[in-house]
Design a protein around this motif. Structure first.
Motif, short mmCIF file in Angstrom:
data_model
loop_
_atom_site.label_atom_id
_atom_site.label_comp_id
_atom_site.label_asym_id
_atom_site.label_seq_id
_atom_site.Cartn_x
_atom_site.Cartn_y
_atom_site.Cartn_z
N SER A 12 16.28 -9.06 1.38
CA SER A 12 15.09 -9.56 0.71
C SER A 12 14.73 -8.66 -0.46
O SER A 12 14.89 -7.44 -0.38
CB SER A 12 13.90 -9.62 1.68
N THR A 13 14.26 -9.26 -1.55
CA THR A 13 13.87 -8.49 -2.72
C THR A 13 12.37 -8.59 -3.01
O THR A 13 11.91 -8.08 -4.03
CB THR A 13 14.66 -8.96 -3.96
N ARG A 14 11.62 -9.23 -2.13
CA ARG A 14 10.18 -9.39 -2.35
C ARG A 14 9.46 -8.04 -2.36
O ARG A 14 9.83 -7.14 -1.61
CB ARG A 14 9.56 -10.26 -1.26
N PRO A 15 8.42 -7.90 -3.17
CA PRO A 15 7.66 -6.64 -3.17
C PRO A 15 7.09 -6.28 -1.80
O PRO A 15 6.96 -5.10 -1.47
CB PRO A 15 6.54 -6.89 -4.19
N THR A 16 6.73 -7.29 -1.01
CA THR A 16 6.10 -7.04 0.29
C THR A 16 7.08 -7.14 1.45
O THR A 16 6.66 -7.29 2.60
CB THR A 16 4.96 -8.05 0.52
N ARG A 17 8.36 -7.02 1.18
CA ARG A 17 9.36 -7.19 2.22
C ARG A 17 9.23 -6.14 3.32
O ARG A 17 8.72 -5.04 3.11
CB ARG A 17 10.76 -7.13 1.61
N PHE A 18 9.79 -6.49 4.46
CA PHE A 18 9.82 -5.61 5.63
C PHE A 18 11.18 -4.93 5.77
O PHE A 18 11.34 -3.97 6.53
CB PHE A 18 9.52 -6.48 6.87
N GLY A 19 12.17 -5.40 5.03
CA GLY A 19 13.57 -5.05 5.28
C GLY A 19 13.93 -3.58 5.27
O GLY A 19 14.87 -3.18 5.94
N GLU A 20 13.19 -2.77 4.50
CA GLU A 20 13.56 -1.34 4.47
C GLU A 20 13.50 -0.70 5.85
O GLU A 20 14.35 0.15 6.16
CB GLU A 20 12.63 -0.55 3.55
N LEU A 21 12.51 -1.08 6.65
CA LEU A 21 12.32 -0.41 7.94
C LEU A 21 13.50 -0.66 8.88
O LEU A 21 14.08 0.30 9.41
CB LEU A 21 11.00 -0.83 8.56
N PRO A 22 13.91 -1.90 9.13
CA PRO A 22 15.08 -2.08 9.97
C PRO A 22 16.37 -1.56 9.34
O PRO A 22 17.27 -1.11 10.04
CB PRO A 22 15.15 -3.60 10.20
N ALA A 149 6.62 -10.83 19.78
CA ALA A 149 5.62 -9.76 19.84
C ALA A 149 6.15 -8.46 19.26
O ALA A 149 5.38 -7.69 18.65
CB ALA A 149 5.17 -9.56 21.28
N ASP A 150 7.45 -8.19 19.42
CA ASP A 150 8.03 -6.97 18.85
C ASP A 150 7.91 -6.98 17.33
O ASP A 150 7.59 -5.97 16.71
CB ASP A 150 9.50 -6.84 19.24
N PHE A 151 8.20 -8.14 16.73
CA PHE A 151 8.11 -8.25 15.27
C PHE A 151 6.69 -7.99 14.80
O PHE A 151 6.46 -7.25 13.83
CB PHE A 151 8.59 -9.63 14.84
N MET A 152 5.72 -8.59 15.49
CA MET A 152 4.33 -8.39 15.12
C MET A 152 3.89 -6.93 15.30
O MET A 152 3.10 -6.40 14.52
CB MET A 152 3.41 -9.29 15.95
N GLY A 159 -0.44 -6.22 10.94
CA GLY A 159 -1.25 -5.22 11.62
C GLY A 159 -0.46 -4.36 12.59
O GLY A 159 -1.05 -3.58 13.35
N GLY A 160 0.85 -4.47 12.54
CA GLY A 160 1.68 -3.67 13.45
C GLY A 160 1.65 -2.20 13.11
O GLY A 160 1.64 -1.82 11.93
N THR A 161 1.65 -1.38 14.13
CA THR A 161 1.58 0.07 13.91
C THR A 161 2.74 0.82 14.57
O THR A 161 2.86 2.03 14.41
CB THR A 161 0.26 0.63 14.48
N LYS A 162 3.59 0.10 15.30
CA LYS A 162 4.69 0.77 16.00
C LYS A 162 5.89 0.96 15.07
O LYS A 162 6.10 0.20 14.13
CB LYS A 162 5.11 -0.05 17.21
N SER A 163 6.69 1.98 15.38
CA SER A 163 7.97 2.16 14.71
C SER A 163 9.04 1.39 15.48
O SER A 163 8.84 1.00 16.63
CB SER A 163 8.34 3.64 14.65
N LEU A 164 10.19 1.18 14.85
CA LEU A 164 11.27 0.49 15.56
C LEU A 164 11.77 1.32 16.73
O LEU A 164 12.23 0.75 17.73
CB LEU A 164 12.41 0.14 14.60
#
Length: 204
Positions: A12-22, A149-152, A159-164
């Motif tokens: 994903s190239t979106r500014p708000t993407r989540f992809g960096e974390l995984p 629920a893991d994704f959230m 609003g997720g606060t956990k790390s992978l």
């Protein structure tokens, strides 16, 4: 055999993407293994046009310098881990375009996937596997699915606060299986490619 080079591709190239974390999480997991050397590839860094070549590079060299830069980069690797966002039951347009910018560079190599979303990117990863067949690639059986629920719990946008690392009870075993399979298939394919190259050179 030297270490297998693995590209972790953020789809994903979106500014708000989540992809960096995984991507960072699975790259760290891969780099814990003595057989693997993982590097994150970010599609943002390649500024790829929409595919507009005269033909695939299976038939003729590409003209766009950014496409050639991308092809040369992916050629460095023995295998890939696609970090897959699911858009409307498929992979992102950015990833499909990046895949289409090359052909021979993907051939006879292995890949695994880490998907995320409400259903863990399952439908997108299944679509990706079909694309991989056309590219003469081999997919691992196992993939990592960060869903529900893991994704959230890990997505800051929800609003997720956990790390992978904190949800490894859910995804750790599938990550291990995927990396085990990727290591085996990438090594087997690399050996076969080297044998093919030696045979071709001997025939010259």
């Amino acid at each position: 055999m030297s270490k297998l080079k693995i590209a972790v591709i953020i789809s994903s190239t979106r500014p708000t993407r989540f992809g960096e974390l995984p991507a960072q999480w699975i790259a760290a997991k891969a780099n814990e293994r003595p057989e693997l050397e993982a590097e994150i590839l970010d599609l943002r860094d390649f500024d790829l046009p929409f595919f507009d070549e005269m033909a695939s590079n299976a038939w003729m060299p590409s003209a766009n310098p950014n496409a050639v830069k991308w092809q040369n980069k992916i050629s460095e690797f023995d295998g890939y881990i696609f970090v897959v966002a699911e858009y409307n039951r498929s992979i992102t347009g950015a990833l499909k375009n990046a895949i289409d910018q090359a052909y021979v560079n993907w051939n006879k190599k292995a890949f695994g996937a880490v998907g995320y979303g409400t259903v863990g990117g399952a439908r997108a990863i299944e679509h990706l596997r079909g694309i991989g067949v056309e590219l003469q690639m081999v997919s691992t059986r196992s993939a990592v699915h960060i869903g529900g629920a893991d994704f959230m719990a890990v997505h800051p946008g929800f609003g997720g606060t956990k790390s992978l690392n904190e949800i490894e009870g859910s995804i750790g075993n599938s990550a291990k299986d995927m990396l085990d399979q990727l290591t085996w298939w990438a090594a087997a394919a690399k050996t076969a490619r080297e044998e093919d190259a030696a045979t071709a050179k001997a025939a010259e």
